[in-house]
Design a protein around this motif. Structure first.
Motif, PDB file in Angstrom:
ATOM      1  N   VAL A  81       0.833  -1.105  -0.042  1.00 27.15           N
ATOM      2  CA  VAL A  81       0.013   0.165  -0.094  1.00 27.15           C
ATOM      3  C   VAL A  81       0.943   1.186   0.115  1.00 27.15           C
ATOM      4  CG1 VAL A  81      -1.825  -1.295   1.268  1.00 27.15           C
ATOM      5  CG2 VAL A  81      -0.273   0.140   2.574  1.00 27.15           C
ATOM      6  N   ARG A  82       0.358   2.401  -0.337  1.00 27.08           N
ATOM      7  CA  ARG A  82       1.075   3.701  -0.086  1.00 27.08           C
ATOM      8  C   ARG A  82       0.965   4.145   1.152  1.00 27.08           C
ATOM      9  NH1 ARG A  82       0.129   8.761  -4.180  1.00 27.08           N
ATOM     10  NH2 ARG A  82       1.879  10.033  -3.431  1.00 27.08           N
ATOM     11  N   SER A  83       2.212   4.607   1.456  1.00 31.16           N
ATOM     12  CA  SER A  83       2.248   5.017   2.833  1.00 31.16           C
ATOM     13  C   SER A  83       1.582   6.624   2.769  1.00 31.16           C
ATOM     14  CB  SER A  83       3.779   5.389   3.134  1.00 31.16           C
ATOM     15  OG  SER A  83       4.029   6.162   4.014  1.00 31.16           O
ATOM     16  N   CYS A  84       0.985   6.788   4.128  1.00 35.09           N
ATOM     17  CA  CYS A  84       0.238   8.052   3.830  1.00 35.09           C
ATOM     18  C   CYS A  84      -0.011   8.289   5.645  1.00 35.09           C
ATOM     19  CB  CYS A  84      -1.203   8.036   3.485  1.00 35.09           C
ATOM     20  SG  CYS A  84      -2.433   6.788   4.193  1.00 35.09           S
ATOM     21  N   GLU A  85      -0.307   9.518   5.625  1.00 34.59           N
ATOM     22  CA  GLU A  85      -0.413  10.034   7.140  1.00 34.59           C
ATOM     23  C   GLU A  85      -1.857   9.927   7.490  1.00 34.59           C
ATOM     24  OE1 GLU A  85       1.621  14.030   7.167  1.00 34.59           O
ATOM     25  OE2 GLU A  85      -0.303  14.725   8.026  1.00 34.59           O
ATOM     26  N   ILE A  86      -1.916   9.131   8.383  1.00 34.00           N
ATOM     27  CA  ILE A  86      -3.663   8.901   8.855  1.00 34.00           C
ATOM     28  C   ILE A  86      -4.057   9.909   9.472  1.00 34.00           C
ATOM     29  CG2 ILE A  86      -5.043   7.173  10.229  1.00 34.00           C
ATOM     30  CD1 ILE A  86      -4.117   5.836   7.674  1.00 34.00           C
ATOM     31  N   ILE A  87      -5.119  10.470   9.096  1.00 34.07           N
ATOM     32  CA  ILE A  87      -6.026  11.282   9.896  1.00 34.07           C
ATOM     33  C   ILE A  87      -6.709  10.730  11.013  1.00 34.07           C
ATOM     34  CG2 ILE A  87      -8.061  12.857   9.816  1.00 34.07           C
ATOM     35  CD1 ILE A  87      -7.335  13.406   6.847  1.00 34.07           C
ATOM     36  N   PRO A  88      -6.543  11.324  12.169  1.00 37.58           N
ATOM     37  CA  PRO A  88      -6.957  10.232  13.401  1.00 37.58           C
ATOM     38  C   PRO A  88      -8.484  10.298  13.521  1.00 37.58           C
ATOM     39  CG  PRO A  88      -6.242  12.565  14.196  1.00 37.58           C
ATOM     40  CD  PRO A  88      -5.898  12.452  12.559  1.00 37.58           C
ATOM     41  N   LEU A  89      -9.114   9.949  12.596  1.00 35.79           N
ATOM     42  CA  LEU A  89     -10.609  10.009  12.635  1.00 35.79           C
ATOM     43  C   LEU A  89     -10.913   8.487  12.300  1.00 35.79           C
ATOM     44  CD1 LEU A  89     -11.603  13.430  11.384  1.00 35.79           C
ATOM     45  CD2 LEU A  89     -11.436  12.799  14.070  1.00 35.79           C
ATOM     46  N   THR A 111     -33.449  -0.292  11.536  1.00 37.20           N
ATOM     47  CA  THR A 111     -34.386   0.711  10.991  1.00 37.20           C
ATOM     48  C   THR A 111     -33.527   1.499  10.049  1.00 37.20           C
ATOM     49  OG1 THR A 111     -35.163   1.090  13.290  1.00 37.20           O
ATOM     50  CG2 THR A 111     -35.482   2.748  11.714  1.00 37.20           C
ATOM     51  N   SER A 112     -34.460   1.591   8.871  1.00 42.09           N
ATOM     52  CA  SER A 112     -33.872   2.385   7.669  1.00 42.09           C
ATOM     53  C   SER A 112     -33.570   3.771   8.045  1.00 42.09           C
ATOM     54  CB  SER A 112     -34.629   2.144   6.344  1.00 42.09           C
ATOM     55  OG  SER A 112     -34.292   2.874   5.328  1.00 42.09           O
ATOM     56  N   LEU A 113     -32.516   4.455   7.654  1.00 40.79           N
ATOM     57  CA  LEU A 113     -32.366   5.680   8.296  1.00 40.79           C
ATOM     58  C   LEU A 113     -32.688   6.676   6.921  1.00 40.79           C
ATOM     59  CD1 LEU A 113     -28.656   5.561   9.905  1.00 40.79           C
ATOM     60  CD2 LEU A 113     -31.159   5.556  10.875  1.00 40.79           C
ATOM     61  N   PRO A 114     -33.187   7.852   7.125  1.00 39.20           N
ATOM     62  CA  PRO A 114     -33.791   8.788   6.105  1.00 39.20           C
ATOM     63  C   PRO A 114     -32.571   9.154   5.019  1.00 39.20           C
ATOM     64  CG  PRO A 114     -33.627   9.887   8.065  1.00 39.20           C
ATOM     65  CD  PRO A 114     -33.348   8.430   8.438  1.00 39.20           C
ATOM     66  N   ARG A 115     -31.352   9.191   5.416  1.00 45.17           N
ATOM     67  CA  ARG A 115     -30.425   9.087   4.556  1.00 45.17           C
ATOM     68  C   ARG A 115     -29.223   8.813   4.975  1.00 45.17           C
ATOM     69  NH1 ARG A 115     -28.794  15.579   4.901  1.00 45.17           N
ATOM     70  NH2 ARG A 115     -27.762  15.471   6.982  1.00 45.17           N
ATOM     71  N   PRO A 116     -28.117   8.552   4.276  1.00 47.30           N
ATOM     72  CA  PRO A 116     -26.855   8.028   4.990  1.00 47.30           C
ATOM     73  C   PRO A 116     -26.358   9.120   5.927  1.00 47.30           C
ATOM     74  CG  PRO A 116     -26.574   7.706   2.539  1.00 47.30           C
ATOM     75  CD  PRO A 116     -27.897   8.492   2.635  1.00 47.30           C
ATOM     76  N   ILE A 117     -25.970   8.734   7.098  1.00 51.52           N
ATOM     77  CA  ILE A 117     -25.536   9.250   8.314  1.00 51.52           C
ATOM     78  C   ILE A 117     -24.049   9.238   8.456  1.00 51.52           C
ATOM     79  CG2 ILE A 117     -25.702   9.969  10.757  1.00 51.52           C
ATOM     80  CD1 ILE A 117     -28.758   9.445  10.670  1.00 51.52           C
ATOM     81  N   VAL A 118     -23.315  10.292   8.377  1.00 53.67           N
ATOM     82  CA  VAL A 118     -21.942  10.228   8.618  1.00 53.67           C
ATOM     83  C   VAL A 118     -21.419  10.594  10.024  1.00 53.67           C
ATOM     84  CG1 VAL A 118     -19.611  10.916   7.477  1.00 53.67           C
ATOM     85  CG2 VAL A 118     -21.490  10.628   6.231  1.00 53.67           C
ATOM     86  N   GLU A 119     -20.838   9.918  10.692  1.00 55.09           N
ATOM     87  CA  GLU A 119     -20.329  10.247  12.063  1.00 55.09           C
ATOM     88  C   GLU A 119     -18.778  10.055  12.206  1.00 55.09           C
ATOM     89  OE1 GLU A 119     -23.834   8.351  14.713  1.00 55.09           O
ATOM     90  OE2 GLU A 119     -22.026   7.180  14.647  1.00 55.09           O
ATOM     91  N   TYR A 120     -18.092  10.806  13.194  1.00 56.51           N
ATOM     92  CA  TYR A 120     -16.811  10.965  13.301  1.00 56.51           C
ATOM     93  C   TYR A 120     -16.301  10.362  14.783  1.00 56.51           C
ATOM     94  CZ  TYR A 120     -17.242  13.786   9.127  1.00 56.51           C
ATOM     95  OH  TYR A 120     -17.904  14.148   8.006  1.00 56.51           O
ATOM     96  N   CYS A 121     -15.478   9.580  14.741  1.00 59.07           N
ATOM     97  CA  CYS A 121     -14.774   9.129  16.128  1.00 59.07           C
ATOM     98  C   CYS A 121     -13.241   9.519  16.081  1.00 59.07           C
ATOM     99  CB  CYS A 121     -14.989   7.687  16.410  1.00 59.07           C
ATOM    100  SG  CYS A 121     -16.887   7.329  16.589  1.00 59.07           S
ATOM    101  N   TYR A 122     -12.847   9.842  17.274  1.00 61.71           N
ATOM    102  CA  TYR A 122     -11.450  10.225  17.488  1.00 61.71           C
ATOM    103  C   TYR A 122     -10.774   8.871  17.870  1.00 61.71           C
ATOM    104  CZ  TYR A 122      -7.250  12.270  19.417  1.00 61.71           C
ATOM    105  OH  TYR A 122      -5.857  12.331  19.578  1.00 61.71           O
ATOM    106  N   LYS A 123      -9.772   8.586  16.715  1.00 58.97           N
ATOM    107  CA  LYS A 123      -9.081   7.370  16.972  1.00 58.97           C
ATOM    108  C   LYS A 123      -7.983   7.422  18.149  1.00 58.97           C
ATOM    109  CE  LYS A 123      -6.571   5.449  13.494  1.00 58.97           C
ATOM    110  NZ  LYS A 123      -6.758   4.178  13.510  1.00 58.97           N
ATOM    111  N   ASP A 124      -8.563   6.728  19.256  1.00 61.54           N
ATOM    112  CA  ASP A 124      -7.890   6.629  20.519  1.00 61.54           C
ATOM    113  C   ASP A 124      -8.213   5.475  21.424  1.00 61.54           C
ATOM    114  OD1 ASP A 124      -6.573   6.704  23.084  1.00 61.54           O
ATOM    115  OD2 ASP A 124      -6.347   8.908  22.841  1.00 61.54           O
ATOM    116  N   ASP A 125      -7.700   4.324  21.079  1.00 62.23           N
ATOM    117  CA  ASP A 125      -7.857   3.235  21.848  1.00 62.23           C
ATOM    118  C   ASP A 125      -8.217   3.290  23.366  1.00 62.23           C
ATOM    119  OD1 ASP A 125      -8.197   1.706  19.686  1.00 62.23           O
ATOM    120  OD2 ASP A 125      -6.041   0.851  19.815  1.00 62.23           O
ATOM    121  N   LYS A 126      -7.309   4.030  23.882  1.00 63.88           N
ATOM    122  CA  LYS A 126      -7.558   4.314  25.369  1.00 63.88           C
ATOM    123  C   LYS A 126      -8.673   4.936  25.842  1.00 63.88           C
ATOM    124  CE  LYS A 126      -3.186   6.251  26.267  1.00 63.88           C
ATOM    125  NZ  LYS A 126      -2.761   6.391  25.037  1.00 63.88           N
ATOM    126  N   LEU A 127      -9.216   5.489  24.835  1.00 59.33           N
ATOM    127  CA  LEU A 127     -10.544   6.556  25.151  1.00 59.33           C
ATOM    128  C   LEU A 127     -11.833   5.751  24.457  1.00 59.33           C
ATOM    129  CD1 LEU A 127      -9.414  10.063  24.342  1.00 59.33           C
ATOM    130  CD2 LEU A 127      -9.591   8.986  26.513  1.00 59.33           C
TER     131      LEU A 127
END
Ligand code: 5GP
Length: 253
Positions: A81-89, A111-127
Motif C-alpha cells: 500500500v501507499r504510505s500516508c499520514e492517517i487522519i486520527p478519525l 431501522t432504515s435511516l432517512p439518508r446516509p448518516i456520517v459520524e466521526y470518532c476520534y481514533k484513540d483506543d485508550k478512550l
C-alpha cells in the motif's frame, strides 16, 4: 533475506516498511478483537479473507476514481500500500441503525435511516474511539474545513460503491468504518482511503434472511466468523477455487 522493519502492530494488522520509498506492506493477522480488545480470539483464516476482500473493494474504488492506498496484493496475507499520514478519525457511514448508534439514540437495529448518516470518532483506543463533532475536529486541528468537505464526499462515494456491490450479491450494507490518509504530490496534499475495508469494519446482513455476515458474529457469539466471511467472499467471487485453501492457509509471507 534481510528482516523487514516493523513500523506498527495493531489489533488486526502489522505494517512493515515497503520495498520502495513511500510504500508499506500491510500484513493481515488472524487475531479478532472486540469491545476495545476486551474480547480476543484467533480466527483461523480471517487475515487471508480480509486481505482478499479489502483488495477487492479497494481495487473497485480505485477503478471508479476513488483514490485508495492499495497498490497490489503480494500474497495470501499481505498487500503493498501507499504510505500516508492517517487522519486520527474513524469515519462511520450508516444506512440502517445498528450497534452504538441504536444504543445511543434508542432506535431499533435495522431501522432504515432517512439518508446516509456520517459520524466521526476520534481514533484513540485508550478512550474507546469517542464520537466527536466537526467542532472538535476543527478546534484540535485534526482536519481542515477543506479536508472535511473531501472526507464527506469520499465517504459517501465509498458508501454508494459498497452498497451497490453488496446489494448485487444479496447483502445489505448496514454501516461501515473507513480511515483516510494524506499523501503529498509535490506541494499538493490529497486524501486517500487507507487501512482496510472488510467485514471487520462493515456491517453486512443477508437481504433475505437478515443473517449477519460481519464481525458482529464474533462480537455477539453468533457462530463461525470464518464461515460468515467466506460466504461474503464466495458471493463476490473472490474465493480461490479450493475453499480450504483460504480458510486453512499455509502460506505466510
Ligand atoms: P458502531 O459504532 O455501531 O460500533 O460501529 C459502526 C461501524 O463501524 C461497524 O460496521 C463497525 O464494524 C465499524 N467500526 C467502528 N469502530 C471500529 C473499529 O475500531 N474497528 C473496526 N474494524 N471497525 C469499527
Amino acid at each position: 533475506m534481510a528482516r523487514r522493519k516493523k513500523i506498527y502492530e495493531g489489533k488486526a494488522k502489522i505494517l512493515y516498511e515497503g520495498p520502495e520509498p513511500g510504500t508499506i506492506v500491510q500484513y493481515f493477522k488472524d487475531d479478532a478483537t472486540a469491545f476495545n480488545a476486551q474480547k480476543k480470539d484467533v480466527i483461523d483464516g480471517k487475515g487471508v479473507l480480509n486481505n482478499r476482500l479489502s483488495e477487492y473493494f479497494m481495487t473497485g474504488l480505485n477503478n471508479i476514481g476513488v483514490p485508495t492506498h492499495f497498490i497490489r496484493r503480494l500474497n495470501m496475507r499481505e498487500q503493498l500500500v501507499r504510505s500516508c499520514e492517517i487522519i486520527p478519525l474513524e469515519i462511520i457511514v450508516r444506512n440502517f441503525a445498528a450497534g452504538s448508534f441504536s444504543k445511543r439514540l434508542g432506535i431499533e437495529e435495522g431501522t432504515s435511516l432517512p439518508r446516509p448518516i456520517v459520524e466521526y470518532c476520534y481514533k484513540d483506543d485508550k478512550l474507546g474511539d469517542p464520537l466527536v463533532t466537526e467542532e472538535h475536529i476543527a478546534a484540535f486541528g485534526w482536519a481542515s474545513q477543506q479536508d472535511m468537505d473531501d472526507i464527506l464526499s469520499l465517504a459517501l462515494r465509498v458508501n454508494d460503491f459498497m452498497s451497490g456491490v453488496m446489494m448485487a450479491v444479496g447483502i445489505k450494507l448496514v454501516d461501515f468504518k473507513i480511515e483516510i490518509g494524506r499523501v503529498y504530490d509535490g506541494d499538493f496534499q490529497r486524501l486517500i482511503i487507507a487501512d482496510e475495508i472488510s467485514p471487520d469494519s462493515c456491517r453486512l446482513w443477508d437481504i433475505e434472511t437478515g443473517q449477519k455476515l460481519d464481525k458482529d458474529v464474533f462480537r455477539r457469539d453468533l457462530g463461525s466468523l470464518t464461515d460468515a466471511y467466506t460466504e461474503v467472499a464466495r458471493r463476490l467471487g473472490v474465493m480461490p477455487k479450493n475453499a480450504t485453501q483460504i480458510t486453512r492457509p499455509t502460506l505466510i509471507n
